[in-house]
Each structure stands twice: as structure tokens, then as C-alpha cells.
Design a protein around this motif. Structure first.
Motif, PDB file in Angstrom:
ATOM      1  N   THR A 147       0.830  -1.201   0.000  1.00 44.39           N
ATOM      2  CA  THR A 147       0.000   0.000   0.000  1.00 44.39           C
ATOM      3  C   THR A 147       0.868   1.257   0.000  1.00 44.39           C
ATOM      4  OG1 THR A 147      -1.750  -1.189   1.178  1.00 44.39           O
ATOM      5  CG2 THR A 147      -1.862   1.220   1.221  1.00 44.39           C
ATOM      6  N   ALA A 148       1.965   1.231   0.761  1.00 42.86           N
ATOM      7  CA  ALA A 148       2.897   2.377   0.771  1.00 42.86           C
ATOM      8  C   ALA A 148       3.443   2.620  -0.633  1.00 42.86           C
ATOM      9  CB  ALA A 148       4.037   2.136   1.751  1.00 42.86           C
ATOM     10  N   GLY A 149       3.737   1.545  -1.363  1.00 44.06           N
ATOM     11  CA  GLY A 149       4.220   1.679  -2.736  1.00 44.06           C
ATOM     12  C   GLY A 149       3.173   2.246  -3.667  1.00 44.06           C
ATOM     13  N   LEU A 150       1.940   1.786  -3.517  1.00 42.59           N
ATOM     14  CA  LEU A 150       0.835   2.297  -4.340  1.00 42.59           C
ATOM     15  C   LEU A 150       0.611   3.784  -4.065  1.00 42.59           C
ATOM     16  CD1 LEU A 150      -1.522   1.804  -6.292  1.00 42.59           C
ATOM     17  CD2 LEU A 150      -2.899   1.149  -4.304  1.00 42.59           C
ATOM     18  N   ILE A 151       0.614   4.154  -2.786  1.00 43.23           N
ATOM     19  CA  ILE A 151       0.459   5.564  -2.414  1.00 43.23           C
ATOM     20  C   ILE A 151       1.585   6.388  -3.029  1.00 43.23           C
ATOM     21  CG2 ILE A 151       0.608   7.187  -0.472  1.00 43.23           C
ATOM     22  CD1 ILE A 151      -0.803   4.985   1.232  1.00 43.23           C
ATOM     23  N   ALA A 152       2.818   5.891  -2.919  1.00 49.51           N
ATOM     24  CA  ALA A 152       3.979   6.619  -3.448  1.00 49.51           C
ATOM     25  C   ALA A 152       3.857   6.834  -4.950  1.00 49.51           C
ATOM     26  CB  ALA A 152       5.265   5.865  -3.116  1.00 49.51           C
ATOM     27  N   PRO A 161       9.647   2.742   5.654  1.00 47.24           N
ATOM     28  CA  PRO A 161       9.026   2.092   4.499  1.00 47.24           C
ATOM     29  C   PRO A 161       8.378   3.078   3.526  1.00 47.24           C
ATOM     30  CG  PRO A 161       8.497   0.896   6.504  1.00 47.24           C
ATOM     31  CD  PRO A 161       9.136   2.193   6.926  1.00 47.24           C
ATOM     32  N   SER A 162       7.746   4.113   4.044  1.00 41.39           N
ATOM     33  CA  SER A 162       7.129   5.114   3.162  1.00 41.39           C
ATOM     34  C   SER A 162       8.189   5.906   2.412  1.00 41.39           C
ATOM     35  CB  SER A 162       6.233   6.059   3.969  1.00 41.39           C
ATOM     36  OG  SER A 162       5.073   5.367   4.385  1.00 41.39           O
ATOM     37  N   ALA A 163       9.301   6.210   3.075  1.00 40.00           N
ATOM     38  CA  ALA A 163      10.388   6.928   2.404  1.00 40.00           C
ATOM     39  C   ALA A 163      10.989   6.065   1.300  1.00 40.00           C
ATOM     40  CB  ALA A 163      11.452   7.335   3.408  1.00 40.00           C
ATOM     41  N   GLN A 164      11.213   4.783   1.593  1.00 36.87           N
ATOM     42  CA  GLN A 164      11.767   3.888   0.579  1.00 36.87           C
ATOM     43  C   GLN A 164      10.833   3.786  -0.625  1.00 36.87           C
ATOM     44  OE1 GLN A 164      12.262   0.590   3.310  1.00 36.87           O
ATOM     45  NE2 GLN A 164      14.501   0.732   3.149  1.00 36.87           N
ATOM     46  N   ALA A 165       9.537   3.663  -0.364  1.00 36.56           N
ATOM     47  CA  ALA A 165       8.563   3.563  -1.450  1.00 36.56           C
ATOM     48  C   ALA A 165       8.524   4.849  -2.275  1.00 36.56           C
ATOM     49  CB  ALA A 165       7.177   3.255  -0.871  1.00 36.56           C
TER      50      ALA A 165
END
Length: 191
Positions: A75-80, A97-101
Motif C-alpha cells: 500500500t505504501a508503494g501504491l500511495i507513493a 518504508p514510506s520513504a523507501q517507497a
């Protein structure tokens, strides 16, 4: 004729003064937060409060697009990917994780990314993709500050710290509390 000219100039000036101001740019900030957590929520609120205190009122001078991945990396990747493809002027990634994404999503389409609440940006594969390094008062990082300084020098990046003693150890600038004074205050409390 002279009176008419004066009257016309007066009305023109009044119109210019009373005309509505051209609205300033409205900034768009996309926030990718990995999970709801008191510390991460406080970090987001602190970011927004600081900007509001400096004239960027939500819904007026700044619009936030807050998304929470609910501790799901996919989900973090999709948001990113959505945020990088969107119209945000800045992406704020909260937690590793959000920063990486966000950084991964911005590889194909560069977008300014600011991240916070990350203990080890180097270990997370984030320091060479930044414009500056900020070292908070984190015991692990500050105890190995020379390593962070070395990375900053190798990548020609300024390193900023919150531990004032870090300036003597290689940080470009350090602004924070004086821990000696904090210790004195703690001693006074003990008395």
C-alpha cells in the motif's frame, strides 16, 4: 479638463488599491505515512503546525493529501506511485518504508521528497538521493557521527545536527539544546 484628468487618475488609483490581490501559489504537499502511531502522528502534526505558524494555512496557502499505508508495504508503494504521478509540489514520507517507497517511485519521475522519522537513512538506502543530511538527537547516529560526516563529504552534502557538540565533529551546522545545561537542570530537579 484638468479636473477630469485628476478624477480619472484618482479613480484609477482607487481601483488599483481596491482591486483584489492576485492569489499567491497554493502549495500541494502529499504525505505518505506508513502507519498510525503516536510518534509518527505527532511528527505529521508538528510539520503541519510549523508550516501553519509560518503562514501556510491548510486549505488556503497549502493543501495536504494525507495517505496512510496502515503498515502495508504494498500500500505504501501504491500511495507513493500515485503521489509521484500527481500534482504535489513536495512529498513528505513519514517512516522508513514510506520513504523507501517514495524514493523508489520517484526514480522514473523525479519529485522533491522530504522524509522524517527515519533512524538510519543510510541503512535504508536513502543518503545519496538527498540534498542534505539532518541528524536528529539519535544516540545511535550521534555515537557514529564521523561515519555520517564521511558519507556527507563523499556525496558533497551538508550535514545538519541537533546536538550542538556535533558541529565540532564535522556537522556543517548544529542547532539544538545544550545537554550540559539539561544535565544541570536535571541536577537542580534532583536537589
Amino acid at each position: 479638463m484638468k479636473r477630469v484628468l485628476v478624477a480619472v487618475l484618482f479613480l484609477a488609483l482607487c481601483g488599483a488599491v481596491l482591486a483584489p490581490a492576485v492569489p499567491a501559489k497554493v502549495w500541494r504537499v502529499a504525505i505518505n505515512q506508513f502507519v498510525e502511531h503516536p510518534a509518527l502522528d505527532a511528527c505529521r502534526r508538528g510539520f503541519m503546525d510549523y508550516l501553519a505558524e509560518h503562514g501556510y494555512k491548510p486549505g488556503k496557502q497549502i493543501i495536504y493529501d494525507y495517505q496512510n499505508a496502515q503498515a502495508n508495504m504494498a500500500t505504501a508503494g501504491l500511495i507513493a506511485r500515485r503521489q509521484v504521478g500527481g500534482n504535489a509540489d513536495l512529498i513528505l514520507a513519514i517512516a522508513t518504508p514510506s520513504a523507501q517507497a517514495s524514493v523508489a517511485a520517484a526514480r522514473r519521475r523525479p519529485k522533491p521528497i522530504l522524509f522524517t522519522a527515519i533512524t538510519d537513512p543510510v541503512g535504508a538506502g536513502l543518503v545519496g538521493k538527498v540534498d542534505a543530511i539532518y541528524v536528529p538527537t539519535d544516540n545511535t547516529v550521534v555515537s557514529a557521527l564521523e561515519s555520517a560526516v564521511k558519507v556527507a563529504i563523499q556525496n558533497r552534502l551538508p550535514l545538519f545536527a541537533t546536538d550542538v557538540a556535533s558541529a565540532k565533529r564535522g556537522a556543517a551546522v548544529a542547532l539544538g539544546m545544550d545537554y550540559y545545561r539539561l544535565g544541570r537542570q536535571t541536577g537542580a530537579m534532583a536537589l
